[in-house]
Structures are given as structure tokens and as C-alpha cells.
Design a protein around this motif. Structure first.
Motif, mmCIF file in Angstrom:
data_model
loop_
_atom_site.group_PDB
_atom_site.id
_atom_site.type_symbol
_atom_site.label_atom_id
_atom_site.label_comp_id
_atom_site.label_asym_id
_atom_site.label_seq_id
_atom_site.Cartn_x
_atom_site.Cartn_y
_atom_site.Cartn_z
ATOM 1 N N SER A 102 0.813 -1.221 0.000
ATOM 2 C CA SER A 102 0.000 0.000 0.000
ATOM 3 C C SER A 102 0.840 1.262 0.000
ATOM 4 C CB SER A 102 -0.931 0.006 1.217
ATOM 5 O OG SER A 102 -0.174 0.115 2.418
ATOM 6 N N GLU A 103 2.159 1.128 -0.084
ATOM 7 C CA GLU A 103 3.065 2.285 -0.015
ATOM 8 C C GLU A 103 2.854 3.075 1.282
ATOM 9 O OE1 GLU A 103 5.491 2.701 -1.963
ATOM 10 O OE2 GLU A 103 4.982 1.473 -3.716
ATOM 11 N N GLY A 104 2.675 2.341 2.352
ATOM 12 C CA GLY A 104 2.566 2.986 3.661
ATOM 13 C C GLY A 104 1.184 3.454 4.037
ATOM 14 N N ARG A 105 0.167 3.164 3.224
ATOM 15 C CA ARG A 105 -1.196 3.638 3.506
ATOM 16 C C ARG A 105 -1.951 2.657 4.403
ATOM 17 N NH1 ARG A 105 -4.538 3.657 -0.699
ATOM 18 N NH2 ARG A 105 -3.212 2.570 -2.173
ATOM 19 N N VAL A 106 -1.352 2.297 5.500
ATOM 20 C CA VAL A 106 -1.999 1.345 6.399
ATOM 21 C C VAL A 106 -1.630 1.678 7.840
ATOM 22 C CG1 VAL A 106 -0.089 -0.311 6.187
ATOM 23 C CG2 VAL A 106 -2.315 -1.107 6.951
ATOM 24 N N ASP A 107 -2.603 1.600 8.720
ATOM 25 C CA ASP A 107 -2.337 1.504 10.143
ATOM 26 C C ASP A 107 -3.317 0.477 10.696
ATOM 27 O OD1 ASP A 107 -4.782 2.894 10.575
ATOM 28 O OD2 ASP A 107 -3.748 4.805 10.735
ATOM 29 N N LEU A 108 -3.255 0.223 11.981
ATOM 30 C CA LEU A 108 -4.178 -0.780 12.503
ATOM 31 C C LEU A 108 -4.596 -0.461 13.926
ATOM 32 C CD1 LEU A 108 -2.310 -4.116 13.312
ATOM 33 C CD2 LEU A 108 -1.097 -2.146 12.452
ATOM 34 N N VAL A 109 -5.847 -0.785 14.193
ATOM 35 C CA VAL A 109 -6.393 -0.715 15.535
ATOM 36 C C VAL A 109 -6.385 -2.131 16.091
ATOM 37 C CG1 VAL A 109 -8.383 -0.104 16.957
ATOM 38 C CG2 VAL A 109 -7.882 1.217 14.882
ATOM 39 N N LEU A 110 -5.759 -2.305 17.232
ATOM 40 C CA LEU A 110 -5.689 -3.604 17.889
ATOM 41 C C LEU A 110 -6.674 -3.636 19.050
ATOM 42 C CD1 LEU A 110 -1.810 -4.092 18.075
ATOM 43 C CD2 LEU A 110 -3.387 -5.012 16.366
ATOM 44 N N PRO A 166 8.413 -9.526 5.500
ATOM 45 C CA PRO A 166 9.375 -8.461 5.211
ATOM 46 C C PRO A 166 9.535 -7.524 6.394
ATOM 47 C CG PRO A 166 7.260 -7.919 4.244
ATOM 48 C CD PRO A 166 7.123 -9.304 4.808
ATOM 49 N N ARG A 167 10.676 -6.829 6.416
ATOM 50 C CA ARG A 167 10.866 -5.816 7.429
ATOM 51 C C ARG A 167 9.919 -4.641 7.148
ATOM 52 N NH1 ARG A 167 11.652 -7.461 11.287
ATOM 53 N NH2 ARG A 167 12.664 -5.620 12.197
ATOM 54 N N PRO A 168 9.541 -3.873 8.174
ATOM 55 C CA PRO A 168 8.644 -2.732 7.941
ATOM 56 C C PRO A 168 9.194 -1.773 6.881
ATOM 57 C CG PRO A 168 8.825 -3.174 10.293
ATOM 58 C CD PRO A 168 9.840 -4.048 9.617
ATOM 59 N N LEU A 169 8.293 -1.192 6.121
ATOM 60 C CA LEU A 169 8.653 -0.272 5.052
ATOM 61 C C LEU A 169 9.459 0.904 5.607
ATOM 62 C CD1 LEU A 169 8.260 0.646 2.064
ATOM 63 C CD2 LEU A 169 6.159 1.798 2.841
ATOM 64 N N ASP A 170 10.612 1.168 4.995
ATOM 65 C CA ASP A 170 11.498 2.269 5.403
ATOM 66 C C ASP A 170 11.934 2.151 6.853
ATOM 67 O OD1 ASP A 170 11.210 3.537 2.854
ATOM 68 O OD2 ASP A 170 9.288 4.370 3.515
ATOM 69 N N GLY A 171 11.862 0.940 7.398
ATOM 70 C CA GLY A 171 12.276 0.741 8.782
ATOM 71 C C GLY A 171 11.298 1.263 9.818
ATOM 72 N N VAL A 172 10.087 1.638 9.395
ATOM 73 C CA VAL A 172 9.090 2.194 10.315
ATOM 74 C C VAL A 172 7.826 1.355 10.233
ATOM 75 C CG1 VAL A 172 7.645 4.192 10.834
ATOM 76 C CG2 VAL A 172 10.010 4.529 10.111
ATOM 77 N N PRO A 173 7.398 0.711 11.300
ATOM 78 C CA PRO A 173 6.204 -0.151 11.245
ATOM 79 C C PRO A 173 4.937 0.662 11.119
ATOM 80 C CG PRO A 173 7.019 0.006 13.496
ATOM 81 C CD PRO A 173 8.038 0.693 12.637
ATOM 82 N N PRO A 174 3.826 0.019 10.801
ATOM 83 C CA PRO A 174 2.544 0.733 10.756
ATOM 84 C C PRO A 174 2.228 1.381 12.098
ATOM 85 C CG PRO A 174 2.331 -1.468 9.805
ATOM 86 C CD PRO A 174 3.682 -1.414 10.452
ATOM 87 N N PHE A 175 1.568 2.524 12.035
ATOM 88 C CA PHE A 175 1.124 3.168 13.269
ATOM 89 C C PHE A 175 0.023 2.320 13.895
ATOM 90 C CE2 PHE A 175 -1.505 6.290 15.629
ATOM 91 C CZ PHE A 175 -0.545 6.725 16.514
ATOM 92 N N VAL A 176 0.066 2.214 15.207
ATOM 93 C CA VAL A 176 -0.871 1.361 15.946
ATOM 94 C C VAL A 176 -1.762 2.211 16.846
ATOM 95 C CG1 VAL A 176 -1.066 -0.412 17.742
ATOM 96 C CG2 VAL A 176 0.598 -0.685 15.888
#
Length: 365
Positions: A102-110, A166-176
Motif C-alpha cells: 500500500s506504499e505505507g497507507r496502512v495503520d491498525l487498531v488492535l 518483510p521488514r517494515p517499510l522504510d524501517g518504520v512499522p505501521p502506526f498502531v
């Protein structure tokens, strides 16, 4: 400020016709809704994980990946993903993969999930929900933040020298975000890690959510992430609109009265008085939604539930048109005019988090 919609993906008969969509039709409707949300100018589409009828969103990253591929700027998210019964290793892999696609267009609610039957289906004990939440999220963070992980906990087999790919995109995981409607411990976890807190305030009076959000803000500051006002908060809500408020009430009443989520309880009028549900004109939706800032403070994301209770897709798309044309533009302007200085207007984007990671700390004064 971000605005969007969320869905629980329920299959509910339309009480005015008796017809219910089949699973295929409902899944495709979710995709259509997401595409339409982007077309009318919304920012986020979120869907909640379920593994039992009458709900269809089970394979979350498959659904969200398909939606991401068919949109260009929409953030795809969960509302919620189960941190208790999913394997943190698979979550780390699946959502990092979705982040790349998604080119970084993702976050997630846990969240923990609100159906106790879920736990034994996945080999867990519902009485250990909070402990599972804490341990699984600690492992998920490590799998994203550390290249090689050695791990031993209570709820899964140990890991030795494991690298999640894979490792997180650009070394930064999705925002949670951490989602909760009743659990103070979840607000504490969100505050400890400096994550977002999503209070899906759709069922209970505002006083209940004020307590949870105030706790999160207080603890966010306690752990040194910023002031209480700078904590990252998201809210839910429910609306149904027509040009005339009497028409809105008349049309929505049979759906409300028969909804599996809140039907057969308080009347529509009682529920709209006690909760964020707004049934009326777009102006009435604007007026009531603006009160959220008064009750809960400045916040960064507002999601609306639009497609529940058997509403036909055509009606849902009409609601999205009204939301995008008459409600969200006004809310954006009004919320920002009222926002206190120094309070973020949006949750952290992928680009902003990458930039923050690569910026060296300022020298001491």
C-alpha cells in the motif's frame, strides 16, 4: 484531521424487504464502499475482524490489500484486529507486507475482541484476555523494531534468532491504535508505548468514554510522550441522514429497531439522546459531532459507522455522498478553527514517522 468510515461487515436482513445479501455480495459491497469513500474525499476505511456468522471480514489483510490496490490515497485500517488470538509473528509479517503493497497507507487498531467464543477457537482462554493483549503486543513491537528476536513468553512457543519478513517499510512499522470500549488496561498500554487510542464511542453515554480517554491522556503524558492534549485519539460514531430530519427518522427506524447490535433495547430517541448516534440532517450531524471535541478534547481521527443493520448498499452510498459533500468539509474547518495550538491535527503519517526517525535529536540547550 482524518475522517472516514468503519464497518463490522455484518450480514443482516433488510427489515423492510426481508432480503439479506450473501457473503460474496457483502464482501464486494465493502470494497465498493471503500472506493466510494475515497471518491467523496474521505481519508480512512476501516473494517473489524470477525470469525463467525453473520460477519464476513475474517481475512483482514487480504481484504485491505485488495482495497489498497484499488485506491490511491485512502488509508486502510482495522477496527479492530485481534491482538489476543492472532499469532504476533503472523501479524508482524502480514501487516508489514500490506504496508509495502500500500506504499505505507496502512495503520491498525488492535483490540481484544468482544466475543468470548473467539478465544477457544484459536486455542486461548477468554479469561486471559488482558494478559494475552500485553504479551502479544510486546512481541509484535519487538518483531517490528528488532532485526533478530529471541523470545520466551507464556502464550506461544519460544523464538530463537528469528527475523520477521518483510521488514517494515522504510524501517518504520505501521502506526498502531489500541481500541477499547471498556478496558482501562488497554488505555494504559497505548499510553506506555506512545501509540494512538481509539475509543469507539457508539454504545454508551459520553461520561464512560471521557473517563477512558482522560486516563489515556494522563498516562501518555506520564510516560513522557507529550502533553495530555497531544495524545493521539480517535473516535467512532453512527449517523443516518436525509435532507429532512423526519424523513431520516422514519427511514432509519426499522433498521434500528431490528439491528442485532442495538435493536430490541432503548428506543431510537433514547439511544440518540444517550449516545453519539445522530439520525437527522447533515447540519444535525455536524452539530452533534462538534460536541465530541468539547467532551473529549482535540482529537485526530473520526470514523463513522454507515453500513450496519441491513441497510442496502445503494442507501449506504447515498449516505457517503452526504457525508463527503455536506458534513466532512464543515467538520474539517470547524475542528481546526477550534484546535488548541501545538496539538496535532492528524495521526502520525508514514512519511512523518520516517522523517522523525531520520532527524537527529536537537542538541541540549
Amino acid at each position: 484531521m482524518q475522517f472516514g468510515i468503519f464497518s463490522v461487515g455484518d450480514i443482516t436482513p433488510d427489515p423492510t424487504t426481508g432480503r439479506a445479501p450473501d457473503e460474496h455480495e457483502r464482501i464486494k459491497a465493502l470494497v465498493t464502499m471503500a472506493e466510494h469513500a475515497e471518491q467523496v474525499g474521505l481519508d480512512v476505511f476501516a473494517v473489524g475482524e470477525h470469525h463467525n456468522p453473520p460477519f464476513v471480514p475474517s481475512a483482514m489483510t487480504t481484504l485491505l490489500g485488495w482495497i489498497a490496490a484499488r485506491t490511491t490515497r485512502l488509508t486502510v485500517s482495522t477496527s479492530i484486529a485481534h491482538i489476543t488470538t492472532n499469532d504476533p509473528v503472523r501479524m508482524a509479517e502480514d501487516y508489514a507486507m500490506l504496508q509495502h503493497l500500500s506504499e505505507g497507507r496502512v495503520d491498525l487498531v488492535l483490540g481484544r475482541g468482544n466475543d468470548g467464543r473467539l478465544y477457544p477457537w484459536f486455542g486461548q482462554d477468554p479469561r486471559r484476555g488482558v494478559e494475552l493483549t500485553v504479551e502479544n503486543y510486546q512481541l509484535l513491537r519487538r518483531l517490528w523494531d528488532e532485526e533478530v528476536v529471541d523470545w520466551q513468553g507464556e502464550f506461544r512457543t519460544p523464538l530463537q534468532g528469528f527475523t520477521s519478513t518483510p521488514r517494515p517499510l522504510d524501517g518504520v512499522p505501521p502506526f498502531v491504535w489500541h481500541g477499547s470500549i471498556r478496558t482501562p488496561q488497554v488505555a494504559e498500554i497505548a499510553a506506555y508505548f506512545g501509540d494512538g487510542y481509539f475509543a469507539n464511542n457508539i454504545f454508551w453515554p459520553k461520561e464512560h468514554y471521557i473517563r477512558l480517554i482522560d486516563l489515556y491522556r494522563e498516562r501518555y503524558a506520564h510516560y513522557g510522550h507529550g502533553s495530555p492534549a497531544q495524545a493521539v485519539v480517535g473516535l467512532g460514531g453512527q449517523v443516518f441522514m436525509r435532507a429532512n430530519s423526519q424523513d431520516a427518522v422514519r427511514e432509519f427506524r426499522p433498521y434500528f429497531d431490528n439491528a442485532p447490535v442495538y435493536g430490541h433495547g432503548p428506543s431510537l430517541e433514547e439511544f440518540t439522546r444517550q449516545t453519539p448516534l445522530t439520525v437527522g440532517t447533515p447540519d444535525q450531524v455536524v452539530e452533534k459531532t462538534l460536541t465530541f471535541q468539547e467532551f473529549f478534547g482535540d482529537y485526530q481521527r473520526q470514523l463513522f459507522l454507515m453500513d450496519h443493520a441491513g441497510l442496502p448498499l445503494k442507501t449506504v452510498l447515498e449516505q457517503l455522498d452526504l457525508l463527503g459533500e455536506h458534513v466532512v468539509p464543515v467538520l474539517r474547518k470547524e475542528f481546526e478553527a477550534r484546535r488548541a495550538p501545538g496539538v496535532p491535527s492528524d495521526p502520525p503519517s508514514h512519511a512523518a514517522r520516517v522523517a522523525a526517525r531520520s532527524t537527529p535529536p536537537a542538541p541540549p540547550a
